[in-house]
Design a protein around this motif. Sequence first.
Motif, PDB file in Angstrom:
ATOM      1  N   ALA A  28       0.963   0.471  12.837  1.00 42.05           N
ATOM      2  CA  ALA A  28      -0.338   1.140  12.730  1.00 42.05           C
ATOM      3  C   ALA A  28      -0.229   2.587  12.241  1.00 42.05           C
ATOM      4  O   ALA A  28      -1.236   3.217  11.951  1.00 42.05           O
ATOM      5  CB  ALA A  28      -1.038   1.106  14.085  1.00 42.05           C
ATOM      6  N   MET A  29       0.979   3.093  12.146  1.00 41.10           N
ATOM      7  CA  MET A  29       1.178   4.482  11.733  1.00 41.10           C
ATOM      8  C   MET A  29       1.324   4.549  10.222  1.00 41.10           C
ATOM      9  O   MET A  29       2.273   3.995   9.663  1.00 41.10           O
ATOM     10  CB  MET A  29       2.423   5.063  12.418  1.00 41.10           C
ATOM     11  N   PRO A  30       0.411   5.250   9.544  1.00 39.55           N
ATOM     12  CA  PRO A  30       0.447   5.254   8.079  1.00 39.55           C
ATOM     13  C   PRO A  30       1.703   5.863   7.462  1.00 39.55           C
ATOM     14  O   PRO A  30       2.079   5.500   6.349  1.00 39.55           O
ATOM     15  CB  PRO A  30      -0.792   6.060   7.680  1.00 39.55           C
ATOM     16  N   LEU A  31       2.366   6.747   8.158  1.00 38.60           N
ATOM     17  CA  LEU A  31       3.539   7.407   7.580  1.00 38.60           C
ATOM     18  C   LEU A  31       4.855   6.697   7.902  1.00 38.60           C
ATOM     19  O   LEU A  31       5.906   7.108   7.420  1.00 38.60           O
ATOM     20  CB  LEU A  31       3.618   8.866   8.046  1.00 38.60           C
ATOM     21  N   LEU A  32       4.807   5.657   8.723  1.00 42.28           N
ATOM     22  CA  LEU A  32       6.024   4.926   9.075  1.00 42.28           C
ATOM     23  C   LEU A  32       5.970   3.525   8.491  1.00 42.28           C
ATOM     24  O   LEU A  32       5.138   2.723   8.879  1.00 42.28           O
ATOM     25  CB  LEU A  32       6.191   4.849  10.598  1.00 42.28           C
ATOM     26  N   GLY A  33       6.873   3.255   7.583  1.00 46.20           N
ATOM     27  CA  GLY A  33       6.927   1.939   6.970  1.00 46.20           C
ATOM     28  C   GLY A  33       8.084   1.126   7.521  1.00 46.20           C
ATOM     29  O   GLY A  33       8.753   1.526   8.480  1.00 46.20           O
ATOM     30  N   PRO A  34       8.335  -0.012   6.913  1.00 47.84           N
ATOM     31  CA  PRO A  34       9.413  -0.890   7.376  1.00 47.84           C
ATOM     32  C   PRO A  34      10.789  -0.230   7.403  1.00 47.84           C
ATOM     33  O   PRO A  34      11.553  -0.425   8.339  1.00 47.84           O
ATOM     34  CB  PRO A  34       9.387  -2.052   6.381  1.00 47.84           C
ATOM     35  N   ALA A  50      12.313  14.923  19.795  1.00 49.45           N
ATOM     36  CA  ALA A  50      12.046  15.160  18.377  1.00 49.45           C
ATOM     37  C   ALA A  50      13.351  15.365  17.611  1.00 49.45           C
ATOM     38  O   ALA A  50      13.497  14.868  16.483  1.00 49.45           O
ATOM     39  CB  ALA A  50      11.134  16.367  18.213  1.00 49.45           C
ATOM     40  N   SER A  51      14.305  16.041  18.204  1.00 50.35           N
ATOM     41  CA  SER A  51      15.583  16.266  17.510  1.00 50.35           C
ATOM     42  C   SER A  51      16.354  14.951  17.343  1.00 50.35           C
ATOM     43  O   SER A  51      17.003  14.740  16.319  1.00 50.35           O
ATOM     44  CB  SER A  51      16.428  17.315  18.225  1.00 50.35           C
ATOM     45  N   GLU A  52      16.291  14.066  18.322  1.00 46.30           N
ATOM     46  CA  GLU A  52      16.953  12.758  18.185  1.00 46.30           C
ATOM     47  C   GLU A  52      16.295  11.930  17.075  1.00 46.30           C
ATOM     48  O   GLU A  52      16.977  11.248  16.314  1.00 46.30           O
ATOM     49  CB  GLU A  52      16.899  11.991  19.504  1.00 46.30           C
ATOM     50  N   LEU A  53      14.964  11.986  16.998  1.00 47.31           N
ATOM     51  CA  LEU A  53      14.259  11.253  15.946  1.00 47.31           C
ATOM     52  C   LEU A  53      14.562  11.847  14.571  1.00 47.31           C
ATOM     53  O   LEU A  53      14.691  11.112  13.588  1.00 47.31           O
ATOM     54  CB  LEU A  53      12.750  11.260  16.218  1.00 47.31           C
ATOM     55  N   ALA A  92      17.795  10.568  13.530  1.00 51.83           N
ATOM     56  CA  ALA A  92      17.695   9.163  13.131  1.00 51.83           C
ATOM     57  C   ALA A  92      17.165   9.014  11.707  1.00 51.83           C
ATOM     58  O   ALA A  92      17.120   7.906  11.177  1.00 51.83           O
ATOM     59  CB  ALA A  92      16.802   8.403  14.106  1.00 51.83           C
ATOM     60  N   GLY A  93      16.756  10.136  11.097  1.00 47.56           N
ATOM     61  CA  GLY A  93      16.317  10.091   9.707  1.00 47.56           C
ATOM     62  C   GLY A  93      14.819  10.168   9.493  1.00 47.56           C
ATOM     63  O   GLY A  93      14.347   9.946   8.381  1.00 47.56           O
ATOM     64  N   LEU A  94      14.070  10.469  10.549  1.00 43.59           N
ATOM     65  CA  LEU A  94      12.621  10.575  10.386  1.00 43.59           C
ATOM     66  C   LEU A  94      12.226  11.984   9.964  1.00 43.59           C
ATOM     67  O   LEU A  94      12.914  12.958  10.260  1.00 43.59           O
ATOM     68  CB  LEU A  94      11.909  10.211  11.685  1.00 43.59           C
ATOM     69  N   HIS A  95      11.101  12.079   9.296  1.00 40.94           N
ATOM     70  CA  HIS A  95      10.538  13.361   8.884  1.00 40.94           C
ATOM     71  C   HIS A  95       9.662  13.904  10.017  1.00 40.94           C
ATOM     72  O   HIS A  95       9.147  13.128  10.832  1.00 40.94           O
ATOM     73  CB  HIS A  95       9.706  13.195   7.614  1.00 40.94           C
ATOM     74  N   PRO A  96       9.461  15.209  10.065  1.00 39.42           N
ATOM     75  CA  PRO A  96       8.627  15.798  11.120  1.00 39.42           C
ATOM     76  C   PRO A  96       7.229  15.175  11.223  1.00 39.42           C
ATOM     77  O   PRO A  96       6.722  14.968  12.334  1.00 39.42           O
ATOM     78  CB  PRO A  96       8.552  17.281  10.743  1.00 39.42           C
ATOM     79  N   SER A  97       6.610  14.845  10.097  1.00 37.16           N
ATOM     80  CA  SER A  97       5.275  14.229  10.148  1.00 37.16           C
ATOM     81  C   SER A  97       5.327  12.841  10.801  1.00 37.16           C
ATOM     82  O   SER A  97       4.402  12.447  11.518  1.00 37.16           O
ATOM     83  CB  SER A  97       4.674  14.136   8.746  1.00 37.16           C
ATOM     84  N   GLN A  98       6.415  12.099  10.569  1.00 36.59           N
ATOM     85  CA  GLN A  98       6.575  10.788  11.209  1.00 36.59           C
ATOM     86  C   GLN A  98       6.800  10.959  12.708  1.00 36.59           C
ATOM     87  O   GLN A  98       6.260  10.196  13.517  1.00 36.59           O
ATOM     88  CB  GLN A  98       7.758  10.041  10.586  1.00 36.59           C
ATOM     89  N   ILE A  99       7.603  11.944  13.066  1.00 30.55           N
ATOM     90  CA  ILE A  99       7.872  12.221  14.478  1.00 30.55           C
ATOM     91  C   ILE A  99       6.578  12.588  15.192  1.00 30.55           C
ATOM     92  O   ILE A  99       6.305  12.121  16.307  1.00 30.55           O
ATOM     93  CB  ILE A  99       8.929  13.347  14.615  1.00 30.55           C
ATOM     94  N   ASN A 137       2.401  11.444  19.173  1.00 33.72           N
ATOM     95  CA  ASN A 137       0.972  11.568  19.464  1.00 33.72           C
ATOM     96  C   ASN A 137       0.210  10.274  19.224  1.00 33.72           C
ATOM     97  O   ASN A 137      -0.988  10.302  18.960  1.00 33.72           O
ATOM     98  CB  ASN A 137       0.370  12.693  18.609  1.00 33.72           C
ATOM     99  N   PHE A 138       0.896   9.145  19.336  1.00 38.90           N
ATOM    100  CA  PHE A 138       0.245   7.869  19.036  1.00 38.90           C
ATOM    101  C   PHE A 138      -0.821   7.544  20.086  1.00 38.90           C
ATOM    102  O   PHE A 138      -0.605   7.683  21.288  1.00 38.90           O
ATOM    103  CB  PHE A 138       1.273   6.730  18.964  1.00 38.90           C
ATOM    104  N   ASN A 139      -1.960   7.083  19.609  1.00 34.99           N
ATOM    105  CA  ASN A 139      -3.061   6.653  20.474  1.00 34.99           C
ATOM    106  C   ASN A 139      -2.905   5.150  20.724  1.00 34.99           C
ATOM    107  O   ASN A 139      -3.195   4.331  19.855  1.00 34.99           O
ATOM    108  CB  ASN A 139      -4.402   6.959  19.796  1.00 34.99           C
ATOM    109  N   TRP A 140      -2.485   4.784  21.904  1.00 36.82           N
ATOM    110  CA  TRP A 140      -2.181   3.386  22.232  1.00 36.82           C
ATOM    111  C   TRP A 140      -3.421   2.490  22.223  1.00 36.82           C
ATOM    112  O   TRP A 140      -3.307   1.272  22.137  1.00 36.82           O
ATOM    113  CB  TRP A 140      -1.444   3.305  23.570  1.00 36.82           C
ATOM    114  N   ASP A 141      -4.606   3.080  22.284  1.00 35.56           N
ATOM    115  CA  ASP A 141      -5.827   2.277  22.218  1.00 35.56           C
ATOM    116  C   ASP A 141      -5.962   1.565  20.870  1.00 35.56           C
ATOM    117  O   ASP A 141      -6.631   0.545  20.771  1.00 35.56           O
ATOM    118  CB  ASP A 141      -7.065   3.159  22.444  1.00 35.56           C
ATOM    119  N   ILE A 142      -5.321   2.110  19.846  1.00 37.33           N
ATOM    120  CA  ILE A 142      -5.413   1.540  18.498  1.00 37.33           C
ATOM    121  C   ILE A 142      -4.905   0.103  18.457  1.00 37.33           C
ATOM    122  O   ILE A 142      -5.404  -0.718  17.683  1.00 37.33           O
ATOM    123  CB  ILE A 142      -4.641   2.422  17.489  1.00 37.33           C
ATOM    124  N   ILE A 143      -3.939  -0.235  19.295  1.00 39.85           N
ATOM    125  CA  ILE A 143      -3.329  -1.577  19.214  1.00 39.85           C
ATOM    126  C   ILE A 143      -3.827  -2.538  20.290  1.00 39.85           C
ATOM    127  O   ILE A 143      -3.321  -3.648  20.393  1.00 39.85           O
ATOM    128  CB  ILE A 143      -1.782  -1.497  19.237  1.00 39.85           C
TER     129      ILE A 143
END
Length: 168
Positions: A14-20, A41-44, A47-54, A59-65
């Motif tokens: 559901a996160m637009p900035l995180l793909g497969p 955040a430093s561990e993520l 792991a190769g994620l960008h700050p916007s993905q982190i 801040n994910f809203n769990w109600d979305i799923i």
Amino acid sequence: MESKNLRYFLALNAMPLLGPRSTIKLLKRWPSLNDSFNASASELLEAGLHPSQINQIKNFNWDIIKHDLQYNAQEENQTILTLDNPDYPILLKEIYAPPIVLYAKGNLSCLKQQSIAIVGSRYPSYNGSSTAFAWSKALSLCDLTIVSGLAKGIDAAAHNGALDGSGK
């Protein structure tokens, strides 16, 4: 069989900035995706994620799923397949960026049978649609499962042809 990571796969999907590819990075580092959501955040970042993905993860809203989590319970033959599910199609898992979530309806044994993908334009000619329908019907009668993206146009004609044939 439901994945222990189901809610996390749904969230990442559901996160637009995180793909497969990003999800696969997380899964390789944290086989239990719960750990990736609890990671710093430093561990993520490591792991190769960008700050916007982190930021999206933190801040994910769990109600979305909520609706997606109820998908399996709505009807007996509805299933959500995730990359770590043994029923996830093996060949699909081998592509560069496989979908991390598949919404399936019907008999999952079709996913283990010989299949052929028929995809094409969303706005085909009459001849294109009728050809996709006829080929799908004939191929399904030869015990092949027809696979497509389920979009309108050629994909829909292919599915209708399969249903008019053997129904797979």
